[in-house]
Design an enzyme around this catalytic site. Sequence first.
Site, PDB file in Angstrom:
ATOM      1  N   GLN A  19     -10.359   0.879   1.547  1.00 22.26           N
ATOM      2  CA  GLN A  19      -9.088   1.210   2.831  1.00 22.26           C
ATOM      3  C   GLN A  19     -10.439   2.001   3.778  1.00 22.26           C
ATOM      4  O   GLN A  19      -9.506   2.431   4.615  1.00 22.26           O
ATOM      5  CB  GLN A  19      -8.494   2.169   1.802  1.00 22.26           C
ATOM      6  CG  GLN A  19      -7.608   1.482   1.050  1.00 22.26           C
ATOM      7  CD  GLN A  19      -6.566   0.487   1.810  1.00 22.26           C
ATOM      8  OE1 GLN A  19      -6.104   0.595   2.123  1.00 22.26           O
ATOM      9  NE2 GLN A  19      -6.502  -0.715   0.867  1.00 22.26           N
TER      10      GLN A  19
ATOM     11  N   ARG B  86       0.610  -1.065  -0.167  1.00 23.10           N
ATOM     12  CA  ARG B  86      -0.395  -0.346   0.030  1.00 23.10           C
ATOM     13  C   ARG B  86       0.814   1.872   0.077  1.00 23.10           C
ATOM     14  O   ARG B  86       0.274   2.645  -0.362  1.00 23.10           O
ATOM     15  CB  ARG B  86      -1.150   0.141   1.359  1.00 23.10           C
ATOM     16  CG  ARG B  86      -2.203  -0.750   1.065  1.00 23.10           C
ATOM     17  CD  ARG B  86      -3.323  -1.430   2.267  1.00 23.10           C
ATOM     18  NE  ARG B  86      -3.907  -2.303   1.825  1.00 23.10           N
ATOM     19  CZ  ARG B  86      -4.778  -3.276   2.460  1.00 23.10           C
ATOM     20  NH1 ARG B  86      -4.586  -2.421   3.395  1.00 23.10           N
ATOM     21  NH2 ARG B  86      -5.890  -3.428   1.507  1.00 23.10           N
TER      22      ARG B  86
ATOM     23  N   TYR C 137      -6.227  -0.073  -7.146  1.00 22.12           N
ATOM     24  CA  TYR C 137      -5.161  -1.094  -6.520  1.00 22.12           C
ATOM     25  C   TYR C 137      -5.212  -1.277  -5.125  1.00 22.12           C
ATOM     26  O   TYR C 137      -5.567  -0.333  -4.039  1.00 22.12           O
ATOM     27  CB  TYR C 137      -3.360  -0.682  -7.261  1.00 22.12           C
ATOM     28  CG  TYR C 137      -3.017  -0.750  -8.085  1.00 22.12           C
ATOM     29  CD1 TYR C 137      -3.718  -2.108  -8.993  1.00 22.12           C
ATOM     30  CD2 TYR C 137      -2.354   0.072  -8.648  1.00 22.12           C
ATOM     31  CE1 TYR C 137      -3.011  -2.211 -10.422  1.00 22.12           C
ATOM     32  CE2 TYR C 137      -1.709  -0.097 -10.078  1.00 22.12           C
ATOM     33  CZ  TYR C 137      -2.001  -0.844 -10.327  1.00 22.12           C
ATOM     34  OH  TYR C 137      -1.553  -1.103 -12.088  1.00 22.12           O
ATOM     35  N   GLU C 138      -4.889  -2.959  -4.861  1.00 20.31           N
ATOM     36  CA  GLU C 138      -4.606  -3.309  -3.467  1.00 20.31           C
ATOM     37  C   GLU C 138      -6.090  -2.663  -2.346  1.00 20.31           C
ATOM     38  O   GLU C 138      -5.441  -2.672  -1.220  1.00 20.31           O
ATOM     39  CB  GLU C 138      -2.964  -2.518  -3.135  1.00 20.31           C
ATOM     40  CG  GLU C 138      -2.274  -3.276  -3.644  1.00 20.31           C
ATOM     41  CD  GLU C 138      -1.674  -4.585  -3.925  1.00 20.31           C
ATOM     42  OE1 GLU C 138      -2.262  -5.395  -3.181  1.00 20.31           O
ATOM     43  OE2 GLU C 138      -0.918  -4.861  -4.292  1.00 20.31           O
ATOM     44  N   GLY C 139      -6.899  -3.223  -2.125  1.00 22.14           N
ATOM     45  CA  GLY C 139      -8.039  -2.370  -1.974  1.00 22.14           C
ATOM     46  C   GLY C 139      -8.566  -1.186  -2.896  1.00 22.14           C
ATOM     47  O   GLY C 139      -7.405  -0.380  -2.222  1.00 22.14           O
TER      48      GLY C 139
END
Length: 604
Positions: free
Chosen positions: A450, A297, A443-445
Amino acid sequence: MANQYVDIDTLKFFLYDVHNLEEVLLQERFTDHDRDSLNLFIDSVKEFSDRELFPYFKEMDENPAYHENGGVVVHKQVEVMMKKGGEMGLISGTFDYEAGGLQMPMMVYTASAFIQDAANNHLPGYVGLTLGAAELIIHFANKELNDTYVPKMLSGDWGGTMCLTEPQAGSSLSDVVTKASPQDDGSYKISGQKIFISGGDHQYAENFVHLVLARIEGAPAGTKGISLFIVPKKRPDGKGGLISNDVTTVADFQKMGQRGYCTTHLGFGDADDCKGWLVGEAHHGLKYMFLMMNGARIAVGRGAAAIATAAYHASLQYAKERPQGRKLASTGKKDPEQGQTLIINHPDVRRMLLLQKVVAEGSLSLVLLASKYYDLKETVTDPLEKERYSLLLELIIPMVKTYPSEMGAQAVSNGLQVLGGYGFCADFILQQYHRDIRIFPIYEGTTGIQSQDLLGRKLLMENGKALELLTKEVMLTIENASKFEDLRKYANTLGGKLQLAQKVIGFLVGFAKKGDYERFLSDASPFMEFLSNITLAWVWLETATFAKSTLISGALKYSEEFYESKIHAMRFYYKYELPKTTGLAEILTNEEVLTVATEKEILH
């Protein structure tokens, strides 16, 4: 295309001065490094990026990755990126010496990767995913698996990926159905599909080492039943060679942006001959994956900050060269006899450029701060200090990923607007930055995930201790800024925003205490924007305070204009961005509930 994509002076100012890398270098792990050697590394990465990354940025967009004959074809610079990435330590930099790494601070790795991302955001992901996969193996797999896979990954000969997402599950990892069946030889037979696998296949790696989340037969339902496996595209044949491991590249997604960075759909076990090897203990896969997620992240925030930075420099250069219109005379009218002025002289253009600047530089500073917390939590020996840095990192990580992504997209959009009609045309690079950065909030959550993490988990963990620690950090900056007369009003403003934050948090937490978690989290995304805005105000006040004290002391490493520009940027942020928190607070404390689904459906 702009000939400048990053300001190395600003990068080093944040790295060495504002965030004091020297404090990290005092830790025993980093004793072999000093400022001079790390500067040489950063400068070599800049030279490499100038030569091998930036010149191919537009070309990679115009010649995207594509699927052909069961494989993915990518641009020739991917080969350069993989091989040079291995040679220069761009894959192994942060790893222990024993693993073949350089034991470099995360702060320095982040700075070097930021340069690469700004130069050409289509290329660094190939080595970045290989790094992430190797890191999982190093931390959690046994020696045999380490010896088999890691050296070839760190050299850049083999690629690595993270395989989480499945067609039917998306971000809901509890619904993963990829299956692992134990075999007599200690391996597992793997069957299933994974989608959106970045860097999942190309012609410039001999092999790909996929880190795959799968469910062992009979495992518990939900996330507690997920295990992690090494599933190579080609497996060792026991004689020093490689044979096919029944991993199929089904397709490559054709995308709006980052078109030179392949994104594959992979099939495992279509011919019932795909083998995987368990990493660590069974049913701990998601825990292992998420122990690495802070680094991932940080990388997303870093990439978004880098694109926003490159877009700022491109639009700034255009504004300095493009004549259009005339300045208003003192009468309030334009003199048609007067020659055209450069658009950088128009106040609204300057406003848009300053927004780009405060978002890009503020995001870079935040990302480097997170990297510092990451370094210190891993290396300090005092348990209380270790806990402090861990909690600070956990709290800011959702903002580190989200603010550069969301606000970076807005900043790039403003940059496109600076160019006017030309910004919408393929001949100019702003439209590409605009398309490339749009994936970063996903991306990535996603931002929604988040935001729920920030409000629902991080804010409440340890009974609010992380928030208490961050508040102390902000209060220290307010105290230091208040020593300077022309910064005092900004310090007071930030103090008032801390009080506003307490009010908003108290209101929202009230729903959690009553067990109404859906209402508690229903406005998590506006809360993310609210708290991120205040956090960036702190980051900018810290920057301005350092710049002011440097100007007064006379210990200038850069020009007076350089330091004055940082103070001016802070003032701009406080006038144009920080006041948005007032409206957000009004939204967050409004009793009306409009987004929670009820029996009566209102979306038609």
